[in-house]
Design a protein around this motif. Structure first.
Motif, PDB file in Angstrom:
ATOM      1  N   PHE A  65       0.840  -1.194   0.000  1.00  0.00           N
ATOM      2  CA  PHE A  65       0.000   0.000   0.000  1.00  0.00           C
ATOM      3  C   PHE A  65       0.874   1.242   0.000  1.00  0.00           C
ATOM      4  CE2 PHE A  65      -2.735   2.685   3.064  1.00  0.00           C
ATOM      5  CZ  PHE A  65      -3.258   3.422   2.020  1.00  0.00           C
ATOM      6  N   SER A  66       0.749   2.050  -1.040  1.00  0.00           N
ATOM      7  CA  SER A  66       1.613   3.223  -1.183  1.00  0.00           C
ATOM      8  C   SER A  66       1.366   4.259  -0.104  1.00  0.00           C
ATOM      9  CB  SER A  66       1.403   3.859  -2.558  1.00  0.00           C
ATOM     10  OG  SER A  66       0.053   4.303  -2.709  1.00  0.00           O
ATOM     11  N   GLY A  67       0.193   4.195   0.520  1.00  0.00           N
ATOM     12  CA  GLY A  67      -0.146   5.212   1.513  1.00  0.00           C
ATOM     13  C   GLY A  67       0.146   4.801   2.933  1.00  0.00           C
ATOM     14  N   THR A  68       1.085   3.890   3.141  1.00  0.00           N
ATOM     15  CA  THR A  68       1.416   3.421   4.486  1.00  0.00           C
ATOM     16  C   THR A  68       1.690   4.612   5.412  1.00  0.00           C
ATOM     17  OG1 THR A  68       2.354   1.396   3.602  1.00  0.00           O
ATOM     18  CG2 THR A  68       2.998   2.000   5.824  1.00  0.00           C
ATOM     19  N   ILE A 102      -7.027   5.517   5.070  1.00  0.00           N
ATOM     20  CA  ILE A 102      -7.811   5.966   3.926  1.00  0.00           C
ATOM     21  C   ILE A 102      -9.168   6.435   4.429  1.00  0.00           C
ATOM     22  CG2 ILE A 102      -8.845   5.257   1.736  1.00  0.00           C
ATOM     23  CD1 ILE A 102      -6.713   3.042   1.625  1.00  0.00           C
ATOM     24  N   PHE A 161      -6.594   0.071   8.041  1.00  0.00           N
ATOM     25  CA  PHE A 161      -6.258   0.804   6.824  1.00  0.00           C
ATOM     26  C   PHE A 161      -7.258   1.908   6.489  1.00  0.00           C
ATOM     27  CE2 PHE A 161      -4.450  -3.416   6.586  1.00  0.00           C
ATOM     28  CZ  PHE A 161      -3.135  -3.144   6.264  1.00  0.00           C
ATOM     29  N   ILE A 171      -8.359  -1.590  -0.618  1.00  0.00           N
ATOM     30  CA  ILE A 171      -7.271  -0.676  -0.267  1.00  0.00           C
ATOM     31  C   ILE A 171      -6.710  -0.030  -1.530  1.00  0.00           C
ATOM     32  CG2 ILE A 171      -4.875  -0.593   0.535  1.00  0.00           C
ATOM     33  CD1 ILE A 171      -5.629  -2.665   2.655  1.00  0.00           C
ATOM     34  N   HIS A 172      -6.480  -0.853  -2.540  1.00  0.00           N
ATOM     35  CA  HIS A 172      -5.848  -0.340  -3.759  1.00  0.00           C
ATOM     36  C   HIS A 172      -6.830   0.426  -4.645  1.00  0.00           C
ATOM     37  CE1 HIS A 172      -1.815  -2.141  -3.378  1.00  0.00           C
ATOM     38  NE2 HIS A 172      -2.441  -2.996  -2.602  1.00  0.00           N
ATOM     39  N   ASP A 192      -7.392   4.007  -2.421  1.00  0.00           N
ATOM     40  CA  ASP A 192      -6.199   4.802  -2.164  1.00  0.00           C
ATOM     41  C   ASP A 192      -6.218   6.094  -2.989  1.00  0.00           C
ATOM     42  OD1 ASP A 192      -3.700   5.598  -1.331  1.00  0.00           O
ATOM     43  OD2 ASP A 192      -2.632   4.357  -2.777  1.00  0.00           O
ATOM     44  N   ASN A 193      -6.727   6.008  -4.217  1.00  0.00           N
ATOM     45  CA  ASN A 193      -6.905   7.199  -5.067  1.00  0.00           C
ATOM     46  C   ASN A 193      -8.405   7.317  -5.349  1.00  0.00           C
ATOM     47  OD1 ASN A 193      -7.105   9.061  -7.218  1.00  0.00           O
ATOM     48  ND2 ASN A 193      -5.064   8.531  -7.956  1.00  0.00           N
TER      49      ASN A 193
END
Length: 367
Positions: A156-159, A163, A181, A278-279, A282-283
């Motif tokens: 997850f890029s937003g660690t 979210i 998350f 999550i993915h 995230d955006n």
């Protein structure tokens, strides 16, 4: 997947079995069942979702061990974490025990997919294996929850931040898993998760209700944009095939009732809804844009009781002008209808129409 049969304790279907009405499963029955299942795999991972089922867990493991099978024992875990851990243990079969009033035992292959119906059918007909000269090992294993959470965080890029999204789930353990998350405090995007954590719908204030099927399609498009082929099961909504023509979706179908191809096993989103969401979320802008680009689709599911199952077209897909209906057997005298269409009204009408047709066929068979 569909009904696979019954033995004196359980009814088997869709990769799991449930105790029959008025049948009480105790330690003796669970041990016998473990000896029966031991015929079909070499190494097992067995888990349960609460301490209430611990006696069933250990009795079943004893039956497996008595027949020479090694068993990893995962006490009090949740199903998403348990499925994640199966490949790490190199177990041939994962068995997950859940349920309160009705005991449910789910079976998974080494990659976390439900075992094939022909294996369940064979189990219904099998007798307990003899006790082996040398018992297998019973090895205590972690619940995999912390390992699962850390693994998700690594992808997850937003660690480091949550979210923004609301979380709704009746299972406190699964809900807390998602709250690792998601903030849980945003009304503009809410994820609604099943108690076992295996299905999820969403609601957005900008696009309304987002079904599990739409979430899968949205993630599939995300993969396709990276040039990856996407594998979806044969019974997934037919709208995906039209999307295959009109969009960059590189779609391939597979049968969930047969051997699962390695390419399918590599697609984590098919067995891990939390990973998928999550993915996607995230955006959020990209997520909402993708959902808006998808065509309307809807499914309706209904289970009906039939007087006589003879001549009922179980295992068939019926194509209609305004959708399709998938008919599968779900019990000794039960049939499940899955209607797919572009609107919920049409899907419900297809379900109603075919319910009456099948009841008439069942009554005629019984005459």
């Amino acid at each position: 997947m569909c009904y696979s049969g019954e033995n004196k304790y359980f009814s088997f279907r869709d990769g799991y079995c449930e105790s029959l009405p008025d049948v009480i499963i105790g330690s003796a029955e669970a041990t016998e069942f473990g000896r029966t299942v031991s015929r079909f795999f070499k190494r097992f991972s067995v888990g349960c979702n609460c301490f209430r089922n611990m006696h069933i867990l250990y009795a079943l493991c004893c039956g497996l061990s008595e027949c020479g099978r090694d068993v990893y024992v995962c006490e009090n875990t949740d199903l998403p974490s348990f499925r994640f851990g199966l490949p790490l243990l190199s177990a041939d079969c994962g068995i997950f025990i859940s349920g309160d009033d009705c005991l449910k035992i789910s079976f998974f292959n080494t990659n976390g997919f439900p075992v094939a119906p022909d294996v369940l059918t064979a189990i219904t007909k099998a007798s307990p294996a003899p006790v082996a000269e040398k018992c297998g090992k019973m090895i205590s294993a972690t619940s995999f929850r912390s390992i699962y959470i850390n693994n998700l965080a690594d992808t997850f890029s937003g660690t480091g931040y949550s979210i923004p999204a609301g979380i709704s789930c009746g299972n406190r353990s699964v809900r807390s898993l998602w709250l690792e998350f998601f903030s849980g405090e945003d009304d503009t995007l809410v994820f609604q998760i099943s108690d076992d954590g295996q299905r999820v719908n969403a609601y957005s204030s900008r696009v309304g209700f987002i079904s599990y099927e739409k979430l899968i399609l949205a993630y599939s498009l995300k993969l396709s944009e990276r040039g990856q082929a996407v594998y979806l099961p044969d019974n997934f909504h037919y709208v995906a095939d039209f999307l295959n023509t009109d969009s960059p979706l590189k779609l391939k179908r597979f049968s969930p009732d047969g051997k699962i191809p390695s390419e399918v096993s590599a697609q984590r989103f098919l067995t891990d809804p939390l990973y998928m969401c999550i993915h996607l979320a995230d955006n959020r802008e990209d997520f909402i844009h993708t959902v808006k680009s998808l065509p309307q689709l809807a499914s309706a599911k209904r289970e009906i009781t039939i007087d006589s199952i003879e001549n009922i077209p179980c295992g068939k897909t019926i194509l209609e002008n305004d959708g399709r209906v998938i008919i599968s057997r779900s019990g000794r005298n039960r049939v499940t209808l899955l209607a797919q269409a572009y609107s919920s009204e049409t899907a419900s009408e297809l379900c109603s129409d075919w319910s009456e047709k099948l009841r008439r066929i069942g009554m005629h068979n019984n005459a």
